[in-house]
Design a protein around this motif. Structure first.
Motif, PDB file in Angstrom:
ATOM      1  N   ILE A 191      53.204   5.604  18.700  1.00 53.93           N
ATOM      2  CA  ILE A 191      54.247   5.679  19.726  1.00 53.93           C
ATOM      3  C   ILE A 191      55.555   5.095  19.208  1.00 53.93           C
ATOM      4  CG2 ILE A 191      54.929   4.796  21.994  1.00 53.93           C
ATOM      5  CD1 ILE A 191      51.957   5.006  22.795  1.00 53.93           C
ATOM      6  N   ALA A 192      55.486   3.959  18.502  1.00 52.66           N
ATOM      7  CA  ALA A 192      56.704   3.345  17.972  1.00 52.66           C
ATOM      8  C   ALA A 192      57.397   4.270  16.980  1.00 52.66           C
ATOM      9  CB  ALA A 192      56.369   2.005  17.321  1.00 52.66           C
ATOM     10  N   ASP A 193      56.597   4.951  16.154  1.00 51.97           N
ATOM     11  CA  ASP A 193      57.178   5.877  15.181  1.00 51.97           C
ATOM     12  C   ASP A 193      57.855   7.048  15.891  1.00 51.97           C
ATOM     13  OD1 ASP A 193      57.376   6.877  12.316  1.00 51.97           O
ATOM     14  OD2 ASP A 193      56.324   8.537  13.260  1.00 51.97           O
ATOM     15  N   ALA A 194      57.209   7.582  16.934  1.00 53.21           N
ATOM     16  CA  ALA A 194      57.798   8.696  17.675  1.00 53.21           C
ATOM     17  C   ALA A 194      59.083   8.264  18.379  1.00 53.21           C
ATOM     18  CB  ALA A 194      56.790   9.232  18.687  1.00 53.21           C
ATOM     19  N   LEU A 195      59.067   7.077  18.973  1.00 56.74           N
ATOM     20  CA  LEU A 195      60.274   6.579  19.640  1.00 56.74           C
ATOM     21  C   LEU A 195      61.418   6.407  18.646  1.00 56.74           C
ATOM     22  CD1 LEU A 195      58.629   3.955  22.025  1.00 56.74           C
ATOM     23  CD2 LEU A 195      59.963   5.947  22.762  1.00 56.74           C
ATOM     24  N   GLU A 196      61.085   5.912  17.477  1.00 52.01           N
ATOM     25  CA  GLU A 196      62.121   5.707  16.449  1.00 52.01           C
ATOM     26  C   GLU A 196      62.724   7.046  16.034  1.00 52.01           C
ATOM     27  OE1 GLU A 196      64.355   3.141  13.950  1.00 52.01           O
ATOM     28  OE2 GLU A 196      62.992   2.711  15.604  1.00 52.01           O
ATOM     29  N   ALA A 245      60.374  11.710  22.598  1.00 54.60           N
ATOM     30  CA  ALA A 245      59.215  11.078  21.961  1.00 54.60           C
ATOM     31  C   ALA A 245      57.917  11.648  22.514  1.00 54.60           C
ATOM     32  CB  ALA A 245      59.266   9.573  22.183  1.00 54.60           C
ATOM     33  N   ALA A 246      57.868  11.862  23.837  1.00 50.96           N
ATOM     34  CA  ALA A 246      56.668  12.432  24.446  1.00 50.96           C
ATOM     35  C   ALA A 246      56.398  13.821  23.885  1.00 50.96           C
ATOM     36  CB  ALA A 246      56.836  12.483  25.962  1.00 50.96           C
ATOM     37  N   ARG A 247      57.474  14.597  23.689  1.00 54.11           N
ATOM     38  CA  ARG A 247      57.314  15.944  23.134  1.00 54.11           C
ATOM     39  C   ARG A 247      56.743  15.875  21.712  1.00 54.11           C
ATOM     40  NH1 ARG A 247      62.443  17.601  23.290  1.00 54.11           N
ATOM     41  NH2 ARG A 247      62.286  17.792  25.567  1.00 54.11           N
ATOM     42  N   LEU A 248      57.216  14.918  20.910  1.00 54.26           N
ATOM     43  CA  LEU A 248      56.699  14.753  19.554  1.00 54.26           C
ATOM     44  C   LEU A 248      55.214  14.396  19.557  1.00 54.26           C
ATOM     45  CD1 LEU A 248      59.626  12.748  17.890  1.00 54.26           C
ATOM     46  CD2 LEU A 248      58.965  15.107  17.385  1.00 54.26           C
ATOM     47  N   LEU A 249      54.803  13.632  20.553  1.00 54.14           N
ATOM     48  CA  LEU A 249      53.413  13.181  20.635  1.00 54.14           C
ATOM     49  C   LEU A 249      52.511  14.184  21.342  1.00 54.14           C
ATOM     50  CD1 LEU A 249      54.144   9.461  21.551  1.00 54.14           C
ATOM     51  CD2 LEU A 249      53.116  10.272  19.411  1.00 54.14           C
ATOM     52  N   GLY A 250      53.105  15.205  21.968  1.00 51.43           N
ATOM     53  CA  GLY A 250      52.315  16.208  22.669  1.00 51.43           C
ATOM     54  C   GLY A 250      51.745  15.719  23.988  1.00 51.43           C
ATOM     55  N   VAL A 251      52.460  14.783  24.638  1.00 51.10           N
ATOM     56  CA  VAL A 251      52.025  14.270  25.938  1.00 51.10           C
ATOM     57  C   VAL A 251      53.210  14.350  26.900  1.00 51.10           C
ATOM     58  CG1 VAL A 251      50.328  12.711  24.918  1.00 51.10           C
ATOM     59  CG2 VAL A 251      52.647  11.871  25.373  1.00 51.10           C
ATOM     60  N   ILE A 305      52.734   9.990  30.853  1.00 52.80           N
ATOM     61  CA  ILE A 305      51.648   9.398  30.060  1.00 52.80           C
ATOM     62  C   ILE A 305      52.225   8.464  29.000  1.00 52.80           C
ATOM     63  CG2 ILE A 305      49.851   9.925  28.371  1.00 52.80           C
ATOM     64  CD1 ILE A 305      49.187  12.400  29.976  1.00 52.80           C
ATOM     65  N   LEU A 306      53.324   8.878  28.376  1.00 56.35           N
ATOM     66  CA  LEU A 306      53.950   8.016  27.375  1.00 56.35           C
ATOM     67  C   LEU A 306      54.370   6.687  28.003  1.00 56.35           C
ATOM     68  CD1 LEU A 306      55.205   7.399  24.611  1.00 56.35           C
ATOM     69  CD2 LEU A 306      57.267   8.605  25.378  1.00 56.35           C
ATOM     70  N   LYS A 307      55.001   6.746  29.178  1.00 54.72           N
ATOM     71  CA  LYS A 307      55.442   5.515  29.835  1.00 54.72           C
ATOM     72  C   LYS A 307      54.250   4.629  30.195  1.00 54.72           C
ATOM     73  CE  LYS A 307      58.653   2.883  31.624  1.00 54.72           C
ATOM     74  NZ  LYS A 307      57.818   1.774  32.100  1.00 54.72           N
ATOM     75  N   TYR A 308      53.166   5.247  30.652  1.00 49.28           N
ATOM     76  CA  TYR A 308      51.956   4.487  30.978  1.00 49.28           C
ATOM     77  C   TYR A 308      51.432   3.773  29.729  1.00 49.28           C
ATOM     78  CZ  TYR A 308      47.010   3.600  31.839  1.00 49.28           C
ATOM     79  OH  TYR A 308      45.774   2.998  31.913  1.00 49.28           O
ATOM     80  N   LYS A 309      51.380   4.489  28.599  1.00 46.83           N
ATOM     81  CA  LYS A 309      50.899   3.892  27.353  1.00 46.83           C
ATOM     82  C   LYS A 309      51.814   2.767  26.887  1.00 46.83           C
ATOM     83  CE  LYS A 309      47.155   6.211  26.071  1.00 46.83           C
ATOM     84  NZ  LYS A 309      45.872   5.521  25.766  1.00 46.83           N
ATOM     85  N   MET A 310      53.120   2.968  26.991  1.00 40.52           N
ATOM     86  CA  MET A 310      54.067   1.937  26.572  1.00 40.52           C
ATOM     87  C   MET A 310      53.867   0.663  27.389  1.00 40.52           C
ATOM     88  SD  MET A 310      57.523   4.213  25.992  1.00 40.52           S
ATOM     89  CE  MET A 310      58.568   2.774  25.692  1.00 40.52           C
ATOM     90  N   ASP A 311      53.698   0.819  28.695  1.00 45.71           N
ATOM     91  CA  ASP A 311      53.473  -0.355  29.552  1.00 45.71           C
ATOM     92  C   ASP A 311      52.155  -1.037  29.189  1.00 45.71           C
ATOM     93  OD1 ASP A 311      55.835   0.159  30.845  1.00 45.71           O
ATOM     94  OD2 ASP A 311      54.901   1.206  32.535  1.00 45.71           O
ATOM     95  N   ALA A 312      51.120  -0.245  28.968  1.00 49.38           N
ATOM     96  CA  ALA A 312      49.798  -0.812  28.678  1.00 49.38           C
ATOM     97  C   ALA A 312      49.776  -1.522  27.326  1.00 49.38           C
ATOM     98  CB  ALA A 312      48.743   0.292  28.707  1.00 49.38           C
ATOM     99  N   LEU A 313      50.539  -0.998  26.366  1.00 55.24           N
ATOM    100  CA  LEU A 313      50.530  -1.568  25.012  1.00 55.24           C
ATOM    101  C   LEU A 313      51.639  -2.591  24.798  1.00 55.24           C
ATOM    102  CD1 LEU A 313      49.884   1.760  23.075  1.00 55.24           C
ATOM    103  CD2 LEU A 313      48.247  -0.096  23.412  1.00 55.24           C
ATOM    104  N   GLY A 314      52.461  -2.813  25.810  1.00 61.94           N
ATOM    105  CA  GLY A 314      53.520  -3.815  25.679  1.00 61.94           C
ATOM    106  C   GLY A 314      54.657  -3.380  24.786  1.00 61.94           C
TER     107      GLY A 314
END
Length: 348
Positions: free
Chosen positions: A299-304, A313-319, A323-332
């Protein structure tokens, strides 16, 4: 004739430190290297400096010259990887008038220009086998012949070579001459990467912050959380990467204090991965921790790459963005301002 990073005469190092800023520090590895430089500086023996890119191999060569009796003579650095194979002989040994079509006048090569001083051949592992053979003859005979010439030219040059290539592997693969290796490797010096001298990282960071401060401006400071991330980071590009990062942080900083949120997300992810790797090696990390670290890195690489625009970034990750925002919150993973918008606001 010119080429990128070609031969150049370097001014004396003003830092006052053996080897310059790249060798600042009190770690055991750097202290050993500085002591070895002092011990062999006055020797006539050939030196082979090995180390990763960005570790400061040229500064070690410069220090060897400055601490030797040859310091009154020239110090010439040549990046062998930057010179086309068809020109390397002419660049090193010079040529006579008429040696080839455009040779309208005789020209000294780098060995002649370095007479009485030190010739530093960087990336020596990239030389062709033909060039290696010519270099071996110079080391054995202390003389050479210009291209197109017949008379031998005697020189008094101390040769210092450097490479990031594993020459043992290159020899086994037939890419480097065994006899030349032994001629070069009389005095081997190894420049350690930053990850092997983490205790020196804070001092180096403060050095570069001071060096790149604006005219009349005090040096920016690193908040403890930012310094913690930077010490844990592995620095694959070593000191060169560190200096570039400091320049970037200062250009984008909103104030005199650099915080963890100012650091690139990819850097923080890799620093976190290093900490996780250490825990895995000591059996203190669970499968859940390892999976979380992997997701955080992706996720950090996609955001960068997306300039911190979450939709991209979500488009790069295919989500989806949700879902990306949920993962970011969960992973800090912190939410940073999109890069273009932040830079535009600062420029305004």
């Amino acid at each position: 004739m010119s080429y990128p990073s070609g031969p150049r005469r370097l001014p004396p190092d003003p830092s006052g430190c053996v080897g310059g800023p790249e060798l600042i520090g009190d770690s055991p590895a750097i202290r050993r290297l500085r002591e070895a430089i002092r011990q062999v500086a006055d020797s006539r023996s050939t030196v082979l400096i090995s180390g990763e890119n960005g570790t400061g191999k040229e500064l070690v060569a410069r220090a060897l010259h400055d601490l030797s009796v040859r310091r009154v003579g020239p110090f010439i650095a040549v990046n062998c990887a930057a010179i086309p194979e068809t020109l390397i002989e002419t660049e090193l040994f010079g040529h006579e008038r008429g040696a080839f079509t455009d040779a309208h006048a005789a020209r000294k090569g780098q060995f002649e220009l370095a007479d009485g001083g030190t010739l530093f051949l960087d990336e020596i592992g990239d030389l062709s086998l033909r060039a290696q053979g010519n270099l071996l003859r110079v080391l054995e005979e202390r003389a050479f012949t210009r291209v197109g010439g017949t008379d031998p030219v005697q020189v008094d040059v101390r040769l210092v070579g450097a490479t990031h290539v594993d020459l043992d592997t290159a020899i086994r693969d037939g890419r480097f001459r065994n006899d030349l290796f032994y001629r070069l490797n009389v005095v081997p010096l190894v420049v350690p990467p930053l990850r092997e001298r983490r205790d020196d990282i804070p001092r180096l960071l403060h050095h570069f912050l001071a060096r790149h401060a604006g005219p009349g401006q005090p040096a920016a400071e690193l908040a403890p959380d930012a310094l913690g991330w930077l010490v844990r980071y592995d620095w694959p590009g070593n000191v060169r990467e560190m200096e570039n990062l400091v320049e970037q942080l200062l250009a984008l900083a909103d104030g005199p204090m650099i915080c963890a949120d100012d650091l690139p997300a990819k850097l923080r992810s890799r620093a976190h991965a290093h900490g996780l790797d250490q825990r895995v090696r000591t059996s203190r990390a669970s499968l859940t921790d390892a999976v979380a670290a992997f997701e955080r890195d992706l996720i950090a690489d996609a955001l960068e790459r997306a300039g911190h625009v979450q939709t991209r970034a979500a488009r790069l990750l295919g989500v989806t963005r949700r879902i990306l925002k949920y993962k970011m919150d969960a992973l800090g993973i912190p939410v940073l301002r999109p890069r273009a918008r932040a830079q535009g606001r600062k420029a305004a």
